[in-house]
Design a protein around this motif. Structure first.
Motif, mmCIF file in Angstrom:
data_model
loop_
_atom_site.group_PDB
_atom_site.id
_atom_site.type_symbol
_atom_site.label_atom_id
_atom_site.label_comp_id
_atom_site.label_asym_id
_atom_site.label_seq_id
_atom_site.Cartn_x
_atom_site.Cartn_y
_atom_site.Cartn_z
ATOM 1 N N SER A 1 0.823 -1.199 0.000
ATOM 2 C CA SER A 1 0.000 0.000 0.000
ATOM 3 C C SER A 1 0.866 1.260 0.000
ATOM 4 O O SER A 1 1.909 1.317 0.640
ATOM 5 N N ASP B 1 0.441 4.402 1.177
ATOM 6 C CA ASP B 1 0.575 5.350 2.280
ATOM 7 C C ASP B 1 1.529 4.807 3.338
ATOM 8 O O ASP B 1 2.019 3.691 3.229
ATOM 9 N N TYR C 1 0.984 3.655 6.107
ATOM 10 C CA TYR C 1 0.472 2.529 6.892
ATOM 11 C C TYR C 1 0.645 1.198 6.176
ATOM 12 O O TYR C 1 0.427 0.146 6.750
ATOM 13 N N GLY C 2 1.006 1.232 4.914
ATOM 14 C CA GLY C 2 1.267 -0.010 4.192
ATOM 15 C C GLY C 2 2.366 -0.786 4.904
ATOM 16 O O GLY C 2 3.291 -0.191 5.470
ATOM 17 N N VAL C 3 2.258 -2.116 4.920
ATOM 18 C CA VAL C 3 3.177 -2.917 5.731
ATOM 19 C C VAL C 3 4.632 -2.615 5.374
ATOM 20 O O VAL C 3 5.444 -2.300 6.238
ATOM 21 N N PHE D 1 -5.528 -1.500 10.552
ATOM 22 C CA PHE D 1 -4.577 -1.328 9.463
ATOM 23 C C PHE D 1 -3.206 -0.964 10.015
ATOM 24 O O PHE D 1 -3.112 -0.090 10.843
ATOM 25 N N PRO D 2 -2.139 -1.578 9.614
ATOM 26 C CA PRO D 2 -2.037 -2.704 8.682
ATOM 27 C C PRO D 2 -2.658 -3.978 9.261
ATOM 28 O O PRO D 2 -2.673 -4.136 10.481
ATOM 29 N N PRO D 3 -3.144 -4.871 8.414
ATOM 30 C CA PRO D 3 -3.842 -6.060 8.896
ATOM 31 C C PRO D 3 -2.931 -6.953 9.729
ATOM 32 O O PRO D 3 -1.735 -7.006 9.502
#
Lengths: 316, 315
Positions: free
Chosen positions: A150, A152, A154-156, B74-76
């Motif tokens: 992802s 942004d 917050y993407g892993v 989020f993130p999951p």
């Protein structure tokens, strides 16, 4: 297309001495049981596949918007493809990029992982096969990659890279032209253990064990020699099957980039030929033009298939 | 089961004696051409990549047990803090009171999937066997057509296919779902390739001398010998037909297949993407939907692994 059989012999040599027509008819009558056994499959196949493919071939010479009766255009669609459609030229480049990298790599991955699993004790083979086949078994779970890549912070991937101080701002992994192709290739490879992988697994299982005993006596010393001198030559038919499936997969890339990288993608950086077909067929309703693209794609795949079939045959 | 090949490595025993030793003495025997280090490397790599591959399967199991508030973190997360069966309970309530009973949808899907799998395996392997082992005019042409079809991208065929079916009056019947899938070119191609090496011609000749007709040869001799192959195409056929939506061939409510019907009920497709309020339920649904293919897969795969021992005859 005629050289796919390693052991195909010409039908019957005497047929050449007599008038051709009578003989073919006689041959056909003599083999009526064979025809009867092929018939159930071939009749259905003709109705539901050959006829639609032919129809699509004819449509490729027309303008067809799915509402009005198709209008004959001759070679116009094909001319337009190469002379007027810049995006198609981009699509060729993108497709080749995917095909050249994911095609051979995924083929090797399928083969070697099938081989690794075959080296395991029989009891856990079925389980490991399932683990590796899982991405194909679960349908479209590849969408979980959107969480990982992802764009942004917050993407892993982004959140970890930011935390470790490697990046100072989030990267748009799936929409930035510099990264998205690589990422889609990784995901395509992850998805690649599908049809040909299972075919190879089954291929290893039907191998004649006595060959390995004979090989050991003839001086084969390690598993690599066994692989290259015994397994590969005796698995040629399965290898050919895998090659055709991987060609179809590698040239047909489209659904995954569309789902992850968006449609249309940034500067058409993920616009493959398959996506181009989707664009014209399912979005713009120009079925004739879409059929022309599909036909060209099929021809390219057939040429590749023939090339690989030659390579596989020359090996022995 | 895979018969490992053993031979005696103990150098202290004279060679003539070594050959006469009973097979039971496994302590002194080794699998041919296998090194311990190689085994370790292979297992290490398989485990490492295996974790990576199994992740989605694990993730979809986990998600089905997540309460709504955890689903949207989020993130999951790859674990559940407070697992719950609410999703499954809600699925039960939602499917309890339908205009067309759920059992009808289940029947539609099970019936079509089972008939497709059975007919596809029989027709494709019969045709594959004949195309490889019989010499008759047109066999190469037919096989080339099959391969060509495999490489033709599906999208543009949808309309001609619809027209053909409409002309035959098959729209809105089980036939529209079953017949095209039965003649899928993939299965025939795979079966034909397997016939090349797995069925020695001498085996077929022997059977014919014993008075077997072509069909008996196919059913009693060929099929048992290519069991791994037909079990593999059965997996493909079952998996794709179980996930079939009926697309633009099925319109009346009582004929709809399970993935389509569930998609309507839960406002999501079977893959779990869709309506936000029912995300949890659709996760539960997608978990239940992948159970039949997985069970089918595991049963077939363990059978594939067992077929090897009786490898017919040797020339």
């Amino acid at each position: 297309m005629n050289n796919q059989n390693t052991n195909s012999t010409v039908a019957i040599p005497e047929a050449l001495n007599k008038p051709q027509k009578v003989n073919v008819w006689k041959e056909m009558k003599k083999n009526k049981i064979s025809y009867a056994m092929v018939a159930p499959f071939m009749i259905l196949f003709t109705i539901f596949t050959i006829v639609p493919v032919l129809a699509s071939c004819i449509l490729s010479f027309t303008y067809f918007n799915m509402l009005e009766w198709p209008e004959w255009r001759g070679w116009y669609n094909y001319q337009r493809l190469f002379l007027d459609d810049e995006i198609f030229l981009i699509a060729i480049r993108v497709t080749l990029k995917f095909a050249v990298i994911t095609g051979p790599l995924s083929y090797l991955i399928c083969f070697f992982f099938a081989w690794f699993i075959n080296e395991l004790p029989p009891k856990i083979r079925a389980f490991m096969t399932m683990v590796f086949y899982a991405p194909s078994l679960c349908g479209s779970v590849y969408t979980i990659w959107t969480f990982i890549f992802s764009g942004d912070s917050y993407g892993v991937l982004n959140s970890y890279l930011l935390q470790w101080g490697i990046l100072d701002g989030p990267i748009q992994w799936l929409t930035d032209e510099n990264y998205n192709v690589t990422i889609i290739i990784i995901i395509q490879l992850w998805l690649s253990l599908g049809t040909s992988f299972l075919a190879f697994i089954a291929g290893f299982q039907t191998q004649d064990r006595s060959l390995f005993e004979a090989g050991a006596i003839d001086g084969i010393r390690n598993r690599f020699q066994e692989l290259f001198y015994i397994t590969v030559p005796s698995m040629k038919p399965q290898l050919m099957f895998g090659a055709v499936i991987q060609i179809a997969g590698a040239f047909g890339v489209g659904a995954v980039p569309r789902a992850l990288g968006g449609f249309p993608s940034t500067n058409y950086s993920l616009q493959t030929i398959e996506t181009h077909i989707f664009d014209y067929g399912s979005v713009r309703y120009e079925m004739g033009y879409a059929s022309a693209i599909a036909f060209l794609l099929a021809i390219v795949m057939i040429l590749t298939r023939n090339l690989i079939s030659k390579l596989l045959q020359e090996k022995d | 089961m895979a018969k490992d090949i053993y031979y005696n490595t103990d150098e202290s025993i004279p060679e003539e004696l070594r050959d006469k030793m009973p097979k039971k003495m496994k302590s002194r025997q080794k699998k041919v051409n296998r090194s311990g280090f190689g085994n370790f490397l292979i297992i290490f790599m398989l485990v490492l990549v295996g974790i990576f591959m199994a992740l989605p399967l694990y993730y979809s199991v986990i998600c089905a047990f997540k309460p709504l508030n955890e689903l949207f973190i989020f993130p999951p997360r790859f674990y559940v803090v407070s697992p719950t069966l609410d999703n499954f309970r809600m699925m039960w309530t939602l499917t309890d009171n339908l205009w067309v009973p759920l059992s009808r949808y289940i029947f539609n899907s099970v019936f079509t999937a089972v008939s497709i799998t059975f007919l596809h395996v029989v027709f494709a392997s019969m045709a594959g066997f004949v195309m490889e082992k019989h010499r008759f005019p047109g066999r190469n042409g037919m096989f080339n057509l099959v391969q060509f079809a495999l490489l033709f991208t599906g999208g543009t065929m949808a309309i001609p296919q619809y027209v053909v079916m409409a002309l035959m009056g098959m729209i809105n019947t089980y036939w529209a779902v079953i017949l095209p899938a039965v003649a899928s070119s993939l299965g025939l191609f795979l079966m034909k390739q397997f016939m090349v090496s797995s069925i020695p011609d001498s085996m077929l000749e022997a059977a014919k001398i014993d008075g077997a007709n072509e069909f008996t040869v196919y059913w009693k001799i060929v099929m048992p010998n290519v069991k791994p192959a037909w079990l593999t195409i059965a997996i493909f056929a079952f998996q794709s037909s179980w996930n079939a939506t009926g697309g633009n061939m099925i319109y009346s409510e009582s004929m709809k297949l399970l993935p389509t019907a569930l998609g309507q009920i839960f406002a999501a497709d079977a893959t779990g993407v869709g309506n936000i309020a029912r995300t949890g339920v659709s996760m539960a649904v997608s978990l239940i939907m992948i159970i039949p293919p997985i069970v089918f897969f595991v049963i077939s795969q363990s059978n594939i692994m067992e077929t090897m021992s009786h490898s017919g005859m040797k020339d």
